[in-house]
Write a protein that holds these residues in place. Structure first.
Motif, PDB file in Angstrom:
ATOM      1  N   GLU A  51      35.067  85.853  38.584  1.00  0.00           N
ATOM      2  CA  GLU A  51      35.903  86.599  37.635  1.00  0.00           C
ATOM      3  C   GLU A  51      36.761  87.609  38.393  1.00  0.00           C
ATOM      4  O   GLU A  51      36.289  88.308  39.299  1.00  0.00           O
ATOM      5  CB  GLU A  51      35.008  87.304  36.631  1.00  0.00           C
ATOM      6  N   GLY A  52      38.034  87.668  38.023  1.00  0.00           N
ATOM      7  CA  GLY A  52      38.950  88.584  38.684  1.00  0.00           C
ATOM      8  C   GLY A  52      39.820  87.933  39.730  1.00  0.00           C
ATOM      9  O   GLY A  52      40.885  88.465  40.072  1.00  0.00           O
ATOM     10  N   GLU A  53      39.383  86.786  40.250  1.00  0.00           N
ATOM     11  CA  GLU A  53      40.192  86.072  41.238  1.00  0.00           C
ATOM     12  C   GLU A  53      41.355  85.365  40.549  1.00  0.00           C
ATOM     13  O   GLU A  53      41.334  85.111  39.343  1.00  0.00           O
ATOM     14  CB  GLU A  53      39.338  85.074  42.013  1.00  0.00           C
ATOM     15  N   HIS A  83      49.858  79.536  37.648  1.00  0.00           N
ATOM     16  CA  HIS A  83      49.121  80.623  38.282  1.00  0.00           C
ATOM     17  C   HIS A  83      48.428  81.428  37.191  1.00  0.00           C
ATOM     18  O   HIS A  83      49.077  81.853  36.224  1.00  0.00           O
ATOM     19  CB  HIS A  83      50.081  81.507  39.072  1.00  0.00           C
ATOM     20  N   ILE A  84      47.127  81.601  37.345  1.00  0.00           N
ATOM     21  CA  ILE A  84      46.358  82.414  36.407  1.00  0.00           C
ATOM     22  C   ILE A  84      45.906  83.651  37.163  1.00  0.00           C
ATOM     23  O   ILE A  84      45.163  83.550  38.152  1.00  0.00           O
ATOM     24  CB  ILE A  84      45.132  81.654  35.864  1.00  0.00           C
ATOM     25  N   GLN A 137      54.918  70.442  30.212  1.00  0.00           N
ATOM     26  CA  GLN A 137      54.085  71.384  29.468  1.00  0.00           C
ATOM     27  C   GLN A 137      52.730  71.510  30.137  1.00  0.00           C
ATOM     28  O   GLN A 137      52.200  70.542  30.689  1.00  0.00           O
ATOM     29  CB  GLN A 137      53.862  70.886  28.029  1.00  0.00           C
ATOM     30  N   TRP A 138      52.186  72.702  30.035  1.00  0.00           N
ATOM     31  CA  TRP A 138      50.810  72.947  30.448  1.00  0.00           C
ATOM     32  C   TRP A 138      49.957  73.159  29.203  1.00  0.00           C
ATOM     33  O   TRP A 138      50.360  73.874  28.280  1.00  0.00           O
ATOM     34  CB  TRP A 138      50.737  74.188  31.332  1.00  0.00           C
ATOM     35  N   PHE A 139      48.782  72.505  29.223  1.00  0.00           N
ATOM     36  CA  PHE A 139      47.845  72.601  28.110  1.00  0.00           C
ATOM     37  C   PHE A 139      46.508  73.112  28.629  1.00  0.00           C
ATOM     38  O   PHE A 139      46.145  72.906  29.782  1.00  0.00           O
ATOM     39  CB  PHE A 139      47.611  71.220  27.470  1.00  0.00           C
ATOM     40  N   TYR A 140      45.764  73.725  27.725  1.00  0.00           N
ATOM     41  CA  TYR A 140      44.391  74.131  28.007  1.00  0.00           C
ATOM     42  C   TYR A 140      43.479  73.362  27.069  1.00  0.00           C
ATOM     43  O   TYR A 140      43.721  73.306  25.855  1.00  0.00           O
ATOM     44  CB  TYR A 140      44.225  75.635  27.785  1.00  0.00           C
ATOM     45  N   GLN A 141      42.415  72.776  27.651  1.00  0.00           N
ATOM     46  CA  GLN A 141      41.401  72.127  26.845  1.00  0.00           C
ATOM     47  C   GLN A 141      40.098  72.890  27.025  1.00  0.00           C
ATOM     48  O   GLN A 141      39.580  73.004  28.127  1.00  0.00           O
ATOM     49  CB  GLN A 141      41.210  70.657  27.215  1.00  0.00           C
ATOM     50  N   SER A 142      39.571  73.394  25.908  1.00  0.00           N
ATOM     51  CA  SER A 142      38.357  74.185  25.954  1.00  0.00           C
ATOM     52  C   SER A 142      37.156  73.302  26.257  1.00  0.00           C
ATOM     53  O   SER A 142      37.221  72.072  26.074  1.00  0.00           O
ATOM     54  CB  SER A 142      38.155  74.899  24.623  1.00  0.00           C
ATOM     55  N   PRO A 143      36.054  73.903  26.683  1.00  0.00           N
ATOM     56  CA  PRO A 143      34.841  73.106  26.893  1.00  0.00           C
ATOM     57  C   PRO A 143      34.408  72.362  25.634  1.00  0.00           C
ATOM     58  O   PRO A 143      33.767  71.317  25.716  1.00  0.00           O
ATOM     59  CB  PRO A 143      33.813  74.166  27.315  1.00  0.00           C
ATOM     60  N   GLY A 144      34.779  72.852  24.483  1.00  0.00           N
ATOM     61  CA  GLY A 144      34.476  72.174  23.229  1.00  0.00           C
ATOM     62  C   GLY A 144      35.408  71.029  22.912  1.00  0.00           C
ATOM     63  O   GLY A 144      35.139  70.234  22.006  1.00  0.00           O
ATOM     64  N   THR A 165      36.058  84.768  32.428  1.00  0.00           N
ATOM     65  CA  THR A 165      35.129  83.660  32.137  1.00  0.00           C
ATOM     66  C   THR A 165      35.650  82.790  31.002  1.00  0.00           C
ATOM     67  O   THR A 165      35.415  81.584  30.978  1.00  0.00           O
ATOM     68  CB  THR A 165      33.730  84.185  31.792  1.00  0.00           C
ATOM     69  N   THR A 166      36.383  83.392  30.090  1.00  0.00           N
ATOM     70  CA  THR A 166      36.925  82.635  28.955  1.00  0.00           C
ATOM     71  C   THR A 166      38.084  81.722  29.354  1.00  0.00           C
ATOM     72  O   THR A 166      38.553  80.930  28.531  1.00  0.00           O
ATOM     73  CB  THR A 166      37.403  83.588  27.853  1.00  0.00           C
ATOM     74  N   ASP A 167      38.544  81.835  30.611  1.00  0.00           N
ATOM     75  CA  ASP A 167      39.576  80.911  31.095  1.00  0.00           C
ATOM     76  C   ASP A 167      38.966  79.563  31.499  1.00  0.00           C
ATOM     77  O   ASP A 167      39.711  78.611  31.774  1.00  0.00           O
ATOM     78  CB  ASP A 167      40.299  81.497  32.315  1.00  0.00           C
ATOM     79  N   SER A 168      37.665  79.483  31.569  1.00  0.00           N
ATOM     80  CA  SER A 168      37.011  78.233  31.965  1.00  0.00           C
ATOM     81  C   SER A 168      37.374  77.117  31.003  1.00  0.00           C
ATOM     82  O   SER A 168      37.399  77.298  29.791  1.00  0.00           O
ATOM     83  CB  SER A 168      35.485  78.419  31.980  1.00  0.00           C
ATOM     84  N   GLY A 169      37.651  75.969  31.574  1.00  0.00           N
ATOM     85  CA  GLY A 169      38.049  74.810  30.792  1.00  0.00           C
ATOM     86  C   GLY A 169      38.890  73.908  31.674  1.00  0.00           C
ATOM     87  O   GLY A 169      38.911  74.056  32.896  1.00  0.00           O
ATOM     88  N   THR A 170      39.592  73.001  31.047  1.00  0.00           N
ATOM     89  CA  THR A 170      40.432  72.051  31.780  1.00  0.00           C
ATOM     90  C   THR A 170      41.896  72.317  31.486  1.00  0.00           C
ATOM     91  O   THR A 170      42.288  72.496  30.326  1.00  0.00           O
ATOM     92  CB  THR A 170      40.067  70.606  31.399  1.00  0.00           C
ATOM     93  N   TYR A 171      42.678  72.335  32.543  1.00  0.00           N
ATOM     94  CA  TYR A 171      44.116  72.587  32.422  1.00  0.00           C
ATOM     95  C   TYR A 171      44.860  71.286  32.686  1.00  0.00           C
ATOM     96  O   TYR A 171      44.668  70.648  33.719  1.00  0.00           O
ATOM     97  CB  TYR A 171      44.541  73.691  33.380  1.00  0.00           C
ATOM     98  N   LEU A 172      45.689  70.918  31.735  1.00  0.00           N
ATOM     99  CA  LEU A 172      46.391  69.640  31.793  1.00  0.00           C
ATOM    100  C   LEU A 172      47.895  69.870  31.897  1.00  0.00           C
ATOM    101  O   LEU A 172      48.450  70.714  31.201  1.00  0.00           O
ATOM    102  CB  LEU A 172      46.096  68.816  30.540  1.00  0.00           C
ATOM    103  N   CYS A 173      48.512  69.084  32.748  1.00  0.00           N
ATOM    104  CA  CYS A 173      49.958  69.082  32.891  1.00  0.00           C
ATOM    105  C   CYS A 173      50.469  67.812  32.220  1.00  0.00           C
ATOM    106  O   CYS A 173      49.870  66.740  32.367  1.00  0.00           O
ATOM    107  CB  CYS A 173      50.294  69.092  34.382  1.00  0.00           C
ATOM    108  N   ALA A 174      51.551  67.910  31.481  1.00  0.00           N
ATOM    109  CA  ALA A 174      52.106  66.733  30.800  1.00  0.00           C
ATOM    110  C   ALA A 174      53.620  66.718  30.964  1.00  0.00           C
ATOM    111  O   ALA A 174      54.273  67.755  30.890  1.00  0.00           O
ATOM    112  CB  ALA A 174      51.738  66.739  29.319  1.00  0.00           C
ATOM    113  N   ILE A 175      54.136  65.522  31.170  1.00  0.00           N
ATOM    114  CA  ILE A 175      55.552  65.352  31.488  1.00  0.00           C
ATOM    115  C   ILE A 175      56.210  64.429  30.466  1.00  0.00           C
ATOM    116  O   ILE A 175      55.598  63.456  30.024  1.00  0.00           O
ATOM    117  CB  ILE A 175      55.698  64.674  32.874  1.00  0.00           C
ATOM    118  N   VAL A 176      57.446  64.741  30.125  1.00  0.00           N
ATOM    119  CA  VAL A 176      58.283  63.780  29.401  1.00  0.00           C
ATOM    120  C   VAL A 176      59.358  63.317  30.369  1.00  0.00           C
ATOM    121  O   VAL A 176      60.067  64.131  30.955  1.00  0.00           O
ATOM    122  CB  VAL A 176      58.945  64.408  28.159  1.00  0.00           C
TER     123      VAL A 176
END
Lengths: 110, 109
Positions: free
Chosen positions: B15-17, B73-74, B33-40, B79-90
């Motif tokens: 945390e903090g990095e 860049h985050i 576009q950048w997307f965030y997918q939560s652990p859920g 800790t709430t940033d945990s999850g999967t980050y997806l990049c999508a292109i058109v």
């Protein structure tokens, strides 16, 4: 709030049964999508709909069909489900290029 | 076919990095576009950035169209940033988004 609603959220079906996944949006977005997401394969586009009765195949349309009779609703239909269609299915709608996703529908075909 | 490659596949931070996520694509993108997918499993759009630099909160995206790459860049990760980050292109002028495989971020307390 912009909202995309998927039903059902969880579904177990036997091989060969028909499956109907429904998606609704309350934003009058013209474009809607169906994706499936599998471990290691990411999100794959099944179908895209540009408006009522204006549907186009995505990258993996085989085994699926769609229906869009009203702008607010976009259905994904599996005629005779197969075990390899076990997946999480996401519906989305878009406005000016920004996608809004539903919560996903987890389908298990046994 | 057209591809979207994301790296790293996974990343673990304290945390903090800060986190730097990369997205490379095979053809000229008209949208990114950048997307965030939560652990859920829920998916949300973070930002759209087909070119240049965009900021929202602790997120900064820089897209260099000619080099077919984008970064997210985050700063000061939580800790709430945990999850999967997806990049999508058109690609081209269509509306079909092609997704990368994602970066799974874990932020430890």
């Amino acid at each position: 709030d912009m909202k995309v609603t998927q039903m059902p959220r969880y579904l177990i079906k036997r091989m060969g049964e028909n499956v109907l996944l429904e998606c609704g949006q309350d934003m009058s977005h013209e474009t809607m999508y169906w994706y499936r997401q599998d471990p290691g394969l990411g999100l794959q586009l099944i179908y895209i709909s540009y408006d009522v009765d204006s549907n186009s195949e995505g990258d993996i349309p085989k085994g699926y069909r769609v229906s869009r009779k009203k702008r607010e609703h976009f259905s994904l239909i599996l005629d005779s489900a197969k075990t390899n269609q076990t997946s999480v299915y996401f519906c989305a709608s878009s406005l000016r290029g920004t996608l809004y996703f539903g919560e996903g529908s987890r389908l298990i075909v046994v | 076919g057209q591809q979207v490659q994301q790296s790293p596949a996974s990343l673990v931070l304290q945390e903090g990095e800060n986190a730097e996520l990369q997205c490379n694509f095979s053809s000229t993108a008209t949208q990114l576009q950048w997307f965030y997918q939560s652990p859920g499993g829920s998916l949300v759009s973070l930002l759209s950035n087909p070119s240049g630099t965009k900021h929202t909160g602790r997120l900064t995206s820089t897209t260099v169209t000619k080099e077919r790459r984008s970064s997210l860049h985050i700063s000061s990760s939580q800790t709430t940033d945990s999850g999967t980050y997806l990049c999508a292109i058109v690609y081209n002028a269509g509306a079909k988004l092609t997704f990368g495989g994602g970066t799974r971020l874990t932020v430890r307390p």
